[in-house]
Design an enzyme around this catalytic site. Structure first.
Site, PDB file in Angstrom:
ATOM      1  N   ARG A  21       0.810  -1.219   0.000  1.00  0.00           N
ATOM      2  CA  ARG A  21       0.000   0.000   0.000  1.00  0.00           C
ATOM      3  C   ARG A  21       0.844   1.269   0.000  1.00  0.00           C
ATOM      4  NH1 ARG A  21      -3.276  -2.790   4.810  1.00  0.00           N
ATOM      5  NH2 ARG A  21      -1.267  -3.864   4.891  1.00  0.00           N
ATOM      6  N   THR A  85       1.786 -12.642   8.609  1.00  0.00           N
ATOM      7  CA  THR A  85       2.359 -12.304   9.916  1.00  0.00           C
ATOM      8  C   THR A  85       2.621 -13.548  10.789  1.00  0.00           C
ATOM      9  OG1 THR A  85       0.075 -11.705  10.489  1.00  0.00           O
ATOM     10  CG2 THR A  85       1.596  -9.902  10.130  1.00  0.00           C
ATOM     11  N   GLY A 112       6.786  -3.602  12.944  1.00  0.00           N
ATOM     12  CA  GLY A 112       7.745  -2.539  12.616  1.00  0.00           C
ATOM     13  C   GLY A 112       7.099  -1.327  11.980  1.00  0.00           C
ATOM     14  N   GLY A 150      -7.792  -5.117  12.262  1.00  0.00           N
ATOM     15  CA  GLY A 150      -8.591  -6.309  12.505  1.00  0.00           C
ATOM     16  C   GLY A 150      -9.601  -6.021  13.613  1.00  0.00           C
ATOM     17  N   ARG A 433      41.413  43.523  -6.356  1.00  0.00           N
ATOM     18  CA  ARG A 433      40.321  43.941  -7.217  1.00  0.00           C
ATOM     19  C   ARG A 433      40.858  44.987  -8.192  1.00  0.00           C
ATOM     20  NH1 ARG A 433      37.766  47.022  -2.161  1.00  0.00           N
ATOM     21  NH2 ARG A 433      38.713  49.046  -2.481  1.00  0.00           N
TER      22      ARG A 433
HETATM   23  C1  UD1 Z   1      -2.165  -6.052  10.955  1.00  0.00           C
HETATM   24  C2  UD1 Z   1      -3.091  -7.055  11.641  1.00  0.00           C
HETATM   25  C3  UD1 Z   1      -4.377  -6.320  11.998  1.00  0.00           C
HETATM   26  C4  UD1 Z   1      -4.063  -5.166  12.940  1.00  0.00           C
HETATM   27  C5  UD1 Z   1      -3.035  -4.224  12.290  1.00  0.00           C
HETATM   28  C6  UD1 Z   1      -2.539  -3.238  13.329  1.00  0.00           C
HETATM   29  C7  UD1 Z   1      -2.596  -9.273  10.743  1.00  0.00           C
HETATM   30  C8  UD1 Z   1      -2.998 -10.317   9.777  1.00  0.00           C
HETATM   31  N1  UD1 Z   1      -3.343  -8.156  10.745  1.00  0.00           N
HETATM   32  O1  UD1 Z   1      -2.792  -5.665   9.743  1.00  0.00           O
HETATM   33  O2  UD1 Z   1      -5.261  -7.211  12.660  1.00  0.00           O
HETATM   34  O3  UD1 Z   1      -5.239  -4.457  13.242  1.00  0.00           O
HETATM   35  O4  UD1 Z   1      -1.898  -4.952  11.808  1.00  0.00           O
HETATM   36  O5  UD1 Z   1      -1.648  -2.316  12.775  1.00  0.00           O
HETATM   37  O6  UD1 Z   1      -1.663  -9.466  11.490  1.00  0.00           O
HETATM   38  N2  UD1 Z   1       4.837  -8.593   7.955  1.00  0.00           N
HETATM   39  C9  UD1 Z   1       5.864  -9.509   7.856  1.00  0.00           C
HETATM   40  N3  UD1 Z   1       5.704 -10.574   7.020  1.00  0.00           N
HETATM   41  C10 UD1 Z   1       4.583 -10.792   6.292  1.00  0.00           C
HETATM   42  C11 UD1 Z   1       3.532  -9.852   6.394  1.00  0.00           C
HETATM   43  C12 UD1 Z   1       3.679  -8.755   7.232  1.00  0.00           C
HETATM   44  O7  UD1 Z   1       6.900  -9.354   8.505  1.00  0.00           O
HETATM   45  O8  UD1 Z   1       4.528 -11.793   5.556  1.00  0.00           O
HETATM   46  C13 UD1 Z   1       4.995  -7.418   8.835  1.00  0.00           C
HETATM   47  C14 UD1 Z   1       4.884  -6.076   8.112  1.00  0.00           C
HETATM   48  O9  UD1 Z   1       6.171  -5.555   7.772  1.00  0.00           O
HETATM   49  C15 UD1 Z   1       4.201  -5.175   9.135  1.00  0.00           C
HETATM   50  C16 UD1 Z   1       3.479  -6.143  10.053  1.00  0.00           C
HETATM   51  O10 UD1 Z   1       3.960  -7.433   9.772  1.00  0.00           O
HETATM   52  O11 UD1 Z   1       5.159  -4.445   9.890  1.00  0.00           O
HETATM   53  C17 UD1 Z   1       1.952  -6.116   9.853  1.00  0.00           C
HETATM   54  O12 UD1 Z   1       1.651  -6.407   8.498  1.00  0.00           O
HETATM   55  P1  UD1 Z   1       0.641  -5.523   7.659  1.00  0.00           P
HETATM   56  O13 UD1 Z   1       0.546  -6.092   6.295  1.00  0.00           O
HETATM   57  O14 UD1 Z   1       0.996  -4.096   7.781  1.00  0.00           O
HETATM   58  O15 UD1 Z   1      -0.710  -5.823   8.451  1.00  0.00           O
HETATM   59  P2  UD1 Z   1      -2.019  -4.932   8.556  1.00  0.00           P
HETATM   60  O16 UD1 Z   1      -2.835  -5.115   7.345  1.00  0.00           O
HETATM   61  O17 UD1 Z   1      -1.683  -3.549   8.950  1.00  0.00           O
HETATM   62 CA    CA Z   2       0.254  -2.443   9.171  1.00  0.00          CA
END
Ligand code: UD1
Ligand code: CA
Length: 446
Positions: A21, A85, A112, A150, A433
């Site tokens: 995003r 995650t 992060g 979530g 100068r």
């Molecule tokens: C996530 C939560 C959501 C919560 C929100 C809060 C999940 C599935 N959803 O959504 O419930 O309300 O954060 O901010 O956990 N990451 C990895 N590896 C991956 C995917 C993501 O390390 O394969 C890391 C990303 O760098 C990020 C964090 O996990 O820092 C969260 O991932 P992101 O895709 O931002 O989740 P959200 O959609 O924000």
């Molecule tokens: Ca996020």
């Protein structure tokens, strides 16, 4: 901390994933906030907890190694594919076998991309987990839809049963305002079995950490939550959320500066950095930008529209309005740097004035020096940088070009309008100068 407080086996920070995003090549967690990458803010909040290990799940090299270079106190755990995650946490658990086999303490998991999180909240969550003896505690935030957190689904008694991601929610679930803030404290002994139970999300193809809540409920592991303020858990998924995070962070930094006795004339226009350091009775006029690695001494004033980065301003100095102080510069006590003056990699002594329209770069300027308007140190010959030395009590007239390398010795005077290529000895006058030619009775062309 009481003797009974469980140990913190590990902190797992998730910072891999796709940054879908957010535009651009830079990994999301390296986007800067008040001068530091987002991930560095998170690690700074986590470090005082003194976990046995801080594991940071990052993309594979080269992006992962690049991110890790900003947070060298952590252990780099690569996540080869961004499978969600829960998969990211599994990578961390696999990298530290003691987490899967019998660690007796807690594990803290956070994201992060949540850079406003503070140590106090993390301590409260750990204490809450201990006090309630829950197997899993999460931070909840109140936020009105539309938002992409979530949603926490609770039962009739108000206990959490599961988390439904916004994109999977029914309209009724989407309307809920109790959300997952993205921080989990889990008894380490439960972690591996809970992760093991997570199945692939059929819509996204990812393994979602949020699923561990429903698995905990099914295994009758007590789950509860602690309300946190939504500002500290502001998640950054888009450039617009990054801009909001910057503005929240600036409000915090300004408040901290005001509380520490810095006078901000119009705080909403002041830009600070995470590491800005101020003495007492410092004043910042409107529209001042303080970049990283800046120290400003007691009673100094930074006048409007000035920008300072990587520099030390000693006591009782005045900078600006409209001045630019660049890295590796030191401005001495009681000195004045005026409007449209740029200083770069230069040490300026005490009681020295450089008041108008000048560039002083790669220079050492002594005490009680006066530099007139429009003086330029010509430090660059197209290939190399050269140094200009201006010793104590020297006087440089206006509109001089000082072609470095060059030394103007003590009490020397340089005549206005000179283009100097040779040193001026102590007490001498340097003039370089053309003599003025005056043509009498000159007739201008019609
Ligand atoms: C996530 C939560 C959501 C919560 C929100 C809060 C999940 C599935 N959803 O959504 O419930 O309300 O954060 O901010 O956990 N990451 C990895 N590896 C991956 C995917 C993501 O390390 O394969 C890391 C990303 O760098 C990020 C964090 O996990 O820092 C969260 O991932 P992101 O895709 O931002 O989740 P959200 O959609 O924000
Ligand atoms: Ca996020």
């Amino acid at each position: 901390m009481s003797a009974k407080q469980p140990v913190l086996d590990a902190v797992i920070v998730l910072a891999a994933g796709r940054s879908r995003r957010m535009a651009g090549e830079t990994p999301k967690v390296l986007k800067r906030l008040a001068g530091a990458p987002m991930i560095a803010h998170v690690i700074r909040a986590v470090e005082p907890l003194q976990a046995h290990q801080i594991l940071c799940v990052l993309p594979p090299p080269p992006h992962g190694t690049d991110i890790h270079s900003h947070i060298p106190t952590t252990v780099y755990v690569p996540q080869d594919k961004p499978l969600g995650t829960a998969d990211a946490v599994s990578c961390a658990v696999r990298s530290l076998p003691s987490l899967a086999t019998g660690a007796k303490g807690d594990t803290l998991i956070l994201f992060g991309d949540t850079p406003l999180v503070e140590t106090t909240l993390l301590r409260e969550l750990l204490a809450h987990r201990h006090r309630t003896d829950a197997g899993l505690v999460l931070a909840a935030v109140h936020e009105e839809p539309p938002c992409d957190y979530g949603r926490l689904i609770t039962n009739a008694q108000g206990h959490i049963e599961r988390i439904v991601e916004a994109h999977n929610a029914t309209p009724e679930q989407y309307a809920l305002t109790l959300n997952n803030g993205g921080i989990f404290v889990v008894k380490t002994a439960h972690l591996a079995p809970l992760l093991h139970a997570v199945t692939q999300n059929p819509k996204s193809g990812e393994y979602d950490l949020t699923q561990i809540v429903q698995h905990a409920t099914q295994k009758t592991i007590p789950v509860n939550y602690l309300m946190a303020d939504s500002e500290s858990l502001h998640g950054v998924n888009t450039l617009s959320a990054l801009a909001q995070a910057e503005s929240l962070m600036q409000m915090r930094l300004r408040q901290r500066a005001l509380d520490n006795g810095v006078q901000l004339i119009d705080p909403s226009t002041t830009t600070l950095s995470y590491d800005s350091q101020f003495g007492t009775q410092v004043t910042l006029e409107p529209h001042v930008v303080i970049g990283t690695n800046v120290r400003i001494g007691d009673r100094s004033t930074i006048r409007a529209f000035s920008s300072i980065e990587g520099a030390q301003i000693d006591t009782d100095a005045t900078i600006g309005p409209y001045a630019r102080i660049r890295p590796s510069s030191i401005i001495g006590t009681h000195s004045r740097i005026g409007n449209f003056v740029e200083i770069k990699n230069a040490r300026i002594g005490k009681h020295t004035n450089i008041n108008h329209l000048s560039y002083i770069g790669d220079a050492t300027v002594g005490d009680n020096v006066n530099i007139g308007a429009g003086v330029i140190t010509c430090n660059y010959d197209g290939k190399n940088k050269h140094t200009t030395i201006i010793e104590d009590n020297a006087f440089i007239g206006s509109n001089c070009a000082l072609i470095a390398p060059l030394t103007i010795e003590k009490k020397a005077v340089v005549a206005a309008g000179s283009t100097l290529t040779q040193d001026v000895p102590s007490g001498a006058l340097g003039v370089a100068r053309c003599r003025q030619k005056t043509i009498p009775r000159y007739k201008r062309a019609p």
